[in-house]
Write a protein that holds these residues in place. Structure first.
Motif, short mmCIF file in Angstrom:
data_model
loop_
_atom_site.label_atom_id
_atom_site.label_comp_id
_atom_site.label_asym_id
_atom_site.label_seq_id
_atom_site.Cartn_x
_atom_site.Cartn_y
_atom_site.Cartn_z
N LYS A 160 -13.30 -12.32 4.58
CA LYS A 160 -12.89 -13.62 5.12
C LYS A 160 -11.38 -13.82 5.05
N ALA A 161 -10.72 -13.15 4.11
CA ALA A 161 -9.27 -13.26 4.02
C ALA A 161 -8.58 -12.50 5.14
N MET A 162 -9.31 -11.61 5.80
CA MET A 162 -8.74 -10.82 6.89
C MET A 162 -8.96 -11.44 8.26
N HIS A 163 -9.81 -12.47 8.34
CA HIS A 163 -10.15 -13.05 9.64
C HIS A 163 -8.94 -13.58 10.41
N SER A 274 -16.48 4.98 -12.33
CA SER A 274 -15.98 5.24 -13.69
C SER A 274 -16.51 6.57 -14.21
N GLN A 275 -17.78 6.83 -13.97
CA GLN A 275 -18.37 8.09 -14.43
C GLN A 275 -17.77 9.28 -13.69
N GLY A 276 -17.58 9.15 -12.39
CA GLY A 276 -17.04 10.25 -11.62
C GLY A 276 -15.61 10.60 -11.99
N LEU A 277 -14.78 9.57 -12.19
CA LEU A 277 -13.38 9.79 -12.55
C LEU A 277 -13.20 9.99 -14.05
N LYS A 278 -14.25 9.70 -14.84
CA LYS A 278 -14.17 9.73 -16.30
C LYS A 278 -13.05 8.82 -16.79
N THR A 279 -13.22 7.55 -16.45
CA THR A 279 -12.26 6.53 -16.84
C THR A 279 -13.00 5.20 -16.83
N ARG A 280 -12.26 4.10 -17.03
CA ARG A 280 -12.85 2.76 -16.94
C ARG A 280 -12.28 2.09 -15.71
N PHE A 281 -13.11 1.92 -14.69
CA PHE A 281 -12.68 1.46 -13.37
C PHE A 281 -13.23 0.09 -13.05
N MET A 282 -12.43 -0.71 -12.35
CA MET A 282 -12.93 -1.98 -11.82
C MET A 282 -12.23 -2.30 -10.51
N GLY A 283 -12.92 -3.03 -9.64
CA GLY A 283 -12.33 -3.54 -8.42
C GLY A 283 -12.00 -5.01 -8.60
N LEU A 284 -10.75 -5.37 -8.44
CA LEU A 284 -10.30 -6.75 -8.63
C LEU A 284 -10.16 -7.44 -7.29
N VAL A 285 -10.96 -8.47 -7.08
CA VAL A 285 -10.93 -9.21 -5.82
C VAL A 285 -9.78 -10.22 -5.86
N THR A 286 -8.90 -10.14 -4.88
CA THR A 286 -7.79 -11.07 -4.77
C THR A 286 -7.79 -11.70 -3.39
N PRO A 287 -7.20 -12.88 -3.23
CA PRO A 287 -7.27 -13.58 -1.95
C PRO A 287 -6.18 -13.20 -0.96
N PHE A 288 -5.29 -12.29 -1.33
CA PHE A 288 -4.14 -12.00 -0.49
C PHE A 288 -4.37 -10.78 0.39
N PRO A 289 -4.07 -10.89 1.69
CA PRO A 289 -4.29 -9.78 2.62
C PRO A 289 -3.04 -8.98 2.98
N GLY A 290 -1.87 -9.37 2.50
CA GLY A 290 -0.64 -8.73 2.94
C GLY A 290 -0.61 -7.24 2.69
N ALA A 291 -0.93 -6.83 1.47
CA ALA A 291 -0.90 -5.40 1.13
C ALA A 291 -1.99 -4.63 1.86
N GLN A 313 4.69 -15.82 8.17
CA GLN A 313 4.63 -17.26 7.95
C GLN A 313 3.28 -17.67 7.38
N TYR A 314 2.21 -17.08 7.89
CA TYR A 314 0.88 -17.38 7.36
C TYR A 314 0.78 -16.99 5.89
N LEU A 315 1.30 -15.83 5.53
CA LEU A 315 1.23 -15.36 4.15
C LEU A 315 2.04 -16.24 3.22
N ARG A 316 3.15 -16.77 3.70
CA ARG A 316 3.94 -17.70 2.88
C ARG A 316 3.12 -18.95 2.54
N GLY A 317 2.26 -19.36 3.45
CA GLY A 317 1.44 -20.54 3.21
C GLY A 317 0.38 -20.33 2.14
N LEU A 318 0.06 -19.09 1.80
CA LEU A 318 -0.94 -18.81 0.78
C LEU A 318 -0.39 -18.96 -0.64
N VAL A 319 0.92 -18.99 -0.77
CA VAL A 319 1.53 -19.03 -2.10
C VAL A 319 1.12 -20.30 -2.84
#
Length: 354
Positions: A160-163, A274-291, A313-319
């Motif tokens: 939805k942040a990409m719409h 995490s098992q495949g990479l042998k590490t502790r992995f997480m996906g962090l959901v953020t509301p910003f689409p710029g990156a 200009q749209y991204l500045r409005g998300l701040v």
């Protein structure tokens, strides 16, 4: 006396190498494409220079060309933050690892890294082709990344942040492929806060990079074949579901995709990674689409040039809509969830969304 790393600022690595598996746009390396007379990589570095949570910046690529373009774009390699240019190696993995080793406060032989406190150092890895990345979203991502309990935090942007960036009547846009998970549809947002010394199967990342272009269904299938060769935990069923969802989305079979993605809960997918990479992995959901808005092909680049100022200009409005925590040093995850041990292989299914 060694002291633990403080979670206030991190060194950043800009991956700007041009290797066998990197994509060119208009027969040119993406880092040096120009938007409004400035190279794309310069926009990325500008954002890192302004981000409060970034300390030193390392740029890995063709050193001579990088120096020329950055000087032309008015970027000072010494102020306001030190920028170190590093000559690229043979692969993405080697580039990131080389930059990580160069970022250590003192020389450490790789053979001694296992017992060094520097093994817990985290770095922010970003690509060179996301010109709309902003300082605010960098700080927001780092402020909410739980580096105390995880060794690899990958940013995810909900669909939805990409719409707002989709094609509309009379306006060109960019529409991307998504990871279809039970909780939502996500796009990888290109920010990685990672402790390279804590990922035992680091070489797997190079395979993922090789087949990262999700719009190319051949790449998705090839990655699946590679995965079947390596996966010991039978988690490849998650990948098959993701593949089916991707194909259904391309065929506009949204109801089928929504039914299949019920079998891919975010938490269990994280456990599998995490098992495949042998590490502790997480996906962090953020509301910003710029990156997330990177440049993958000629058409996307032409659209980016046309819509660049409108989208900025749209991204500045998300701040104001998504402010930073008052104390950036807190680095508290958005919502605490049960955290696995470094090598735990939990099979518990949970629908918790971070």
């Amino acid at each position: 006396m060694d002291v633990p790393y403080q979670y206030k600022q991190f060194d950043a690595v800009v991956v700007a190498g041009e290797g066998l598996h990197s994509y060119q746009v208009l027969h040119q390396h993406k880092a040096f494409l120009e938007i409004e007379s400035r190279s794309v990589v310069s926009y990325v570095i500008d954002a890192l220079l302004k981000a409060q949570s970034v300390r030193n910046i390392y740029v890995v690529g063709k050193k001579k060309e990088l120096r020329e373009y950055l000087r032309r774009d008015g970027i000072d390699l010494n102020h306001p933050k030190p920028i170190t240019l590093l000559e690229q190696k043979q692969s993405l993995y080697e580039n990131v690892w080389f930059a990580y080793m160069q970022s250590l406060p003192e020389p450490v032989p790789e053979s001694h890294l296992e017992n060094s406190i520097h093994k817990d150092k985290a770095i922010l890895v970003v690509p060179c082709d996301s010109p709309l990345i902003t300082p605010h979203e960098i700080d927001y991502f780092i402020a909410h990344a739980d580096t105390e309990h995880y060794d690899y935090v990958l940013g995810l942007t909900p669909a939805k942040a990409m719409h707002p960036f989709y094609p509309k009547k009379g306006e060109p846009g960019i529409k991307m492929a998504y990871l279809h998970l039970r909780e939502d549809k996500y796009r990888i947002n290109n920010m990685h806060l990672v402790k390279p010394g804590r990922i035992e199967n680091r070489h797997y990342i190079q395979t993922m990079y090789r087949y990262r272009y999700q719009r190319n269904i051949k790449n998705v299938v090839r990655f699946g074949i590679e995965l079947f060769k390596k996966d010991r935990y039978r988690g490849y069923r998650f990948y098959l579901c993701l593949l089916v969802c991707l194909m259904c989305a391309r065929l506009k079979l949204d109801r089928v995709a929504d039914w299949v993605r019920r079998w891919v809960p975010k938490r269990r997918l994280e456990t599998w990674v995490s098992q495949g990479l042998k590490t502790r992995f997480m996906g962090l959901v953020t509301p910003f689409p710029g990156a997330t808005l990177d440049i993958d092909n000629n058409r996307d680049f032409e659209v980016m040039k046309l819509r660049f100022q409108d989208w900025k200009q749209y991204l500045r409005g998300l701040v104001e809509r998504y402010p930073l925590p008052e104390d950036l040093s807190a680095h508290t995850a958005m919502t605490r969830v049960p955290v696995p041990s470094r090598m735990e292989a939990s099979e518990k299914d949970t629908e918790t969304v971070r």
